[in-house]
Enzyme design. Structure first.
Site, PDB file in Angstrom:
ATOM      1  N   CYS A 106      -9.070 -10.390  13.407  1.00  0.00           N
ATOM      2  CA  CYS A 106     -10.020  -9.306  13.719  1.00  0.00           C
ATOM      3  C   CYS A 106     -11.345  -9.626  13.018  1.00  0.00           C
ATOM      4  CB  CYS A 106      -9.460  -7.959  13.262  1.00  0.00           C
ATOM      5  SG  CYS A 106      -7.896  -7.578  14.074  1.00  0.00           S
ATOM      6  N   CYS A 115      -3.709 -13.403   7.227  1.00  0.00           N
ATOM      7  CA  CYS A 115      -3.365 -12.748   8.487  1.00  0.00           C
ATOM      8  C   CYS A 115      -3.799 -13.658   9.627  1.00  0.00           C
ATOM      9  CB  CYS A 115      -4.073 -11.396   8.596  1.00  0.00           C
ATOM     10  SG  CYS A 115      -3.613 -10.484  10.099  1.00  0.00           S
ATOM     11  N   CYS A 133       0.168   1.178  -0.454  1.00  0.00           N
ATOM     12  CA  CYS A 133      -0.303   0.386   0.682  1.00  0.00           C
ATOM     13  C   CYS A 133       0.088  -1.064   0.397  1.00  0.00           C
ATOM     14  CB  CYS A 133      -1.819   0.529   0.819  1.00  0.00           C
ATOM     15  SG  CYS A 133      -2.511  -0.515   2.112  1.00  0.00           S
ATOM     16  N   GLU A 167      -2.411  -8.417  -1.908  1.00  0.00           N
ATOM     17  CA  GLU A 167      -2.933  -7.190  -2.507  1.00  0.00           C
ATOM     18  C   GLU A 167      -2.024  -6.009  -2.222  1.00  0.00           C
ATOM     19  OE1 GLU A 167      -7.593  -8.045  -1.647  1.00  0.00           O
ATOM     20  OE2 GLU A 167      -6.645  -6.285  -0.819  1.00  0.00           O
ATOM     21  N   CYS A 176     -12.588  -8.062   9.512  1.00  0.00           N
ATOM     22  CA  CYS A 176     -11.600  -7.864   8.449  1.00  0.00           C
ATOM     23  C   CYS A 176     -11.553  -9.059   7.505  1.00  0.00           C
ATOM     24  CB  CYS A 176     -10.229  -7.639   9.096  1.00  0.00           C
ATOM     25  SG  CYS A 176      -8.864  -7.520   7.927  1.00  0.00           S
ATOM     26  N   CYS A 235      -8.982  -3.812   2.717  1.00  0.00           N
ATOM     27  CA  CYS A 235      -8.041  -4.932   2.888  1.00  0.00           C
ATOM     28  C   CYS A 235      -8.645  -6.291   2.566  1.00  0.00           C
ATOM     29  CB  CYS A 235      -7.598  -5.017   4.343  1.00  0.00           C
ATOM     30  SG  CYS A 235      -6.911  -3.524   4.951  1.00  0.00           S
TER      31      CYS A 235
HETATM   32  N1  SAH Z   1      -2.587  -5.877  10.911  1.00  0.00           N
HETATM   33  C1  SAH Z   1      -2.461  -4.456  10.853  1.00  0.00           C
HETATM   34  C2  SAH Z   1      -2.759  -3.901   9.458  1.00  0.00           C
HETATM   35  C3  SAH Z   1      -4.194  -4.094   9.088  1.00  0.00           C
HETATM   36  S1  SAH Z   1      -4.920  -3.136   7.810  1.00  0.00           S
HETATM   37  C4  SAH Z   1      -3.362  -3.815  11.872  1.00  0.00           C
HETATM   38  O1  SAH Z   1      -4.143  -4.529  12.502  1.00  0.00           O
HETATM   39  O2  SAH Z   1      -3.284  -2.601  12.069  1.00  0.00           O
HETATM   40  C5  SAH Z   1      -4.977  -1.481   8.365  1.00  0.00           C
HETATM   41  C6  SAH Z   1      -6.248  -1.056   9.116  1.00  0.00           C
HETATM   42  O3  SAH Z   1      -7.436  -1.332   8.377  1.00  0.00           O
HETATM   43  C7  SAH Z   1      -6.386  -1.730  10.462  1.00  0.00           C
HETATM   44  O4  SAH Z   1      -6.707  -0.765  11.430  1.00  0.00           O
HETATM   45  C8  SAH Z   1      -7.532  -2.678  10.225  1.00  0.00           C
HETATM   46  O5  SAH Z   1      -8.180  -3.016  11.426  1.00  0.00           O
HETATM   47  C9  SAH Z   1      -8.391  -1.875   9.263  1.00  0.00           C
HETATM   48  N2  SAH Z   1      -9.386  -2.663   8.516  1.00  0.00           N
HETATM   49  C10 SAH Z   1      -9.318  -3.957   8.127  1.00  0.00           C
HETATM   50  N3  SAH Z   1     -10.438  -4.330   7.499  1.00  0.00           N
HETATM   51  C11 SAH Z   1     -11.260  -3.259   7.494  1.00  0.00           C
HETATM   52  C12 SAH Z   1     -12.582  -3.034   7.010  1.00  0.00           C
HETATM   53  N4  SAH Z   1     -13.279  -3.962   6.393  1.00  0.00           N
HETATM   54  N5  SAH Z   1     -13.105  -1.786   7.175  1.00  0.00           N
HETATM   55  C13 SAH Z   1     -12.391  -0.814   7.784  1.00  0.00           C
HETATM   56  N6  SAH Z   1     -11.151  -0.988   8.257  1.00  0.00           N
HETATM   57  C14 SAH Z   1     -10.584  -2.190   8.136  1.00  0.00           C
END
Ligand code: SAH
Length: 394
Positions: free
Chosen positions: A133, A129, A122, A109, A136, A378
């Site tokens: 987390c 990934c 973005c 995406e 996510c 994301c």
């Molecule tokens: N791997 C990287 C990039 C991830 S995306 C990282 O961990 O930072 C960027 C941000 O969006 C990260 O802080 C991630 O934790 C957050 N994110 C992912 N899914 C999310 C969601 N459903 N709601 C809010 N933030 C989210």
């Protein structure tokens, strides 16, 4: 058998997947050798790249500064883009979301966010990934592979191509206005006619694919590329200390965002499983080193999960943890992901978090929701696209 999900988008054209390599992924020396074998000077390589990166060419045919015969040979051998657009959705706030199908069938995406005078891309760095987390969508099925630098660059080019075309100097300056401004909610807003910012916050862990990311960003930063300065690029990481230190040594002014999400190790390990191996102390030390080396203020991202990491004790602990650091905190109220058991924060909990951090002298922002009606969070739209295509294939 479960009931089919509603189809969210009208069916979109679905040309056969390209079998050729994307031209942005051909290493410069190999490209020059390919050109030499056809009696062409090395400068043609730069012309082709310039056509894609600067002139927005999407076919070899339209590269009018190249000999016709060469254009045909290029088209036989390469594709301008190695990806194809599987989905393209546009929100009323001019946010665009692309789901791109890679040559090997994987999907990623990319999102374009347009705000007064700014156009932010973005981009993703991996298919899926591996960080896991818990809140996510990107990591629900693990990581498939790293993206190539060409695939990262291609996302930037495709998103840039969605910004209004720059108007070449015209005799009558008034004629420039319509293509750059549009009326939104009754007010006229300016839309940038190029990318102004990059956030590496799409799918994947950027620091797990650092070399390819840096190659793509080098082209993005070049004046013969996309012309986006390092200070306008933010790299977001789950927090891999050794890689943060390596990034600091690259000598570029990239902004670093560290996904913190919890103020102590026990809670962070529940939310961000990789914390088990790293721990907060090492991450903060690496972020401090990044600041010391680059002079760039580090942003800490904090996904606010209602009831889980947004209680008064978390607010106080977080303020204590960051006290004395020149830090900025980005609070991101959780974006709902189908099937996951988390909640958005309650207004008063979020406010307490904001107030406590501010009282502690820490600068705080709550991330605006952009493009929420098109699943701009994301990994969300890719999941829907996959669910739809699995259904239509089965
Ligand atoms: N791997 C990287 C990039 C991830 S995306 C990282 O961990 O930072 C960027 C941000 O969006 C990260 O802080 C991630 O934790 C957050 N994110 C992912 N899914 C999310 C969601 N459903 N709601 C809010 N933030 C989210």
């Amino acid at each position: 058998m479960s009931a089919p999900l509603p189809l969210l988008d009208p069916p979109q054209p679905d040309p056969a997947p390209p079998a050729k390599r994307g031209v942005l992924d051909v290493p410069a020396d190999e490209f020059r050798a390919w050109l030499a074998a056809r009696g062409q000077p090395p400068m043609r390589a730069g012309q082709v790249r310039r056509q894609v990166l600067v002139n927005r060419a999407v076919t070899f045919e339209e590269m009018s500064d190249l000999p016709k015969g060469l254009r045909a040979e290029l088209a036989d051998e390469f594709d301008v883009f190695s990806t194809r657009v599987e989905r393209h959705r546009t929100a009323s706030d001019d946010t665009h979301k692309l789901v791109l199908r890679l040559a090997d069938g994987g999907m990623i995406e990319s999102v374009l966010i347009q705000d007064e005078g700014r156009a932010t891309a973005c981009v993703s760095t991996q298919v899926g990934c591996g960080m896991g987390c818990v809140f996510c969508a990107s990591g629900l099925n693990g990581v498939v592979r790293n993206l190539t630098s060409g695939e990262i660059l291609e996302q930037l080019v495709r998103l840039r191509n969605l910004t209004p075309k720059p108007v070449v100097a015209e005799k009558n300056p008034i004629s420039r206005a319509p293509s750059r401004r549009e009326v939104r909610d009754g007010t006229t807003v300016a839309l940038a006619d190029r990318l102004t910012h990059i956030v590496v916050m799409g799918m994947g862990e950027p620091l797990a694919n650092l070399d390819n990311l840096l190659s793509a960003l080098a082209v993005a930063g070049d004046k013969n590329g996309l012309g986006i300065g390092a200070r306008h690029v933010t790299i977001s990481t789950v927090g891999l200390p050794a890689k943060i230190v390596r990034l600091a040594e690259v000598g570029k002014q990239y902004s670093l965002a560290v996904s913190l999400h919890a103020p102590d190790d026990a809670l962070r390990t529940r939310i961000v499983p990789t914390n088990d191996k790293t721990g907060l102390d090492a991450i903060l030390a690496a972020a401090d080193a990044y600041f010391a080396e680059t002079g760039r203020q580090v942003t800490y991202e904090y996904v606010v999960l209602g009831g889980l990491n947004d209680q008064p004790e978390h607010a106080r602990q977080l303020a204590g943890l960051l006290a004395g650091r020149k830090a900025h905190v980005n609070l991101i109220p959780w974006n709902n992901v189908d099937g996951l058991p988390y909640q958005r924060p309650r207004d008063n909990d979020l406010q307490y978090l904001i107030d406590t951090l501010r009282k502690g002298g820490i600068s705080v922002k709550v991330r605006k929701r952009k493009g929420s009606e098109i699943d701009a969070a994301c990994g969300q739209l890719r999941r829907r696209a996959e669910q739809t295509s699995v259904r239509s294939e089965g």
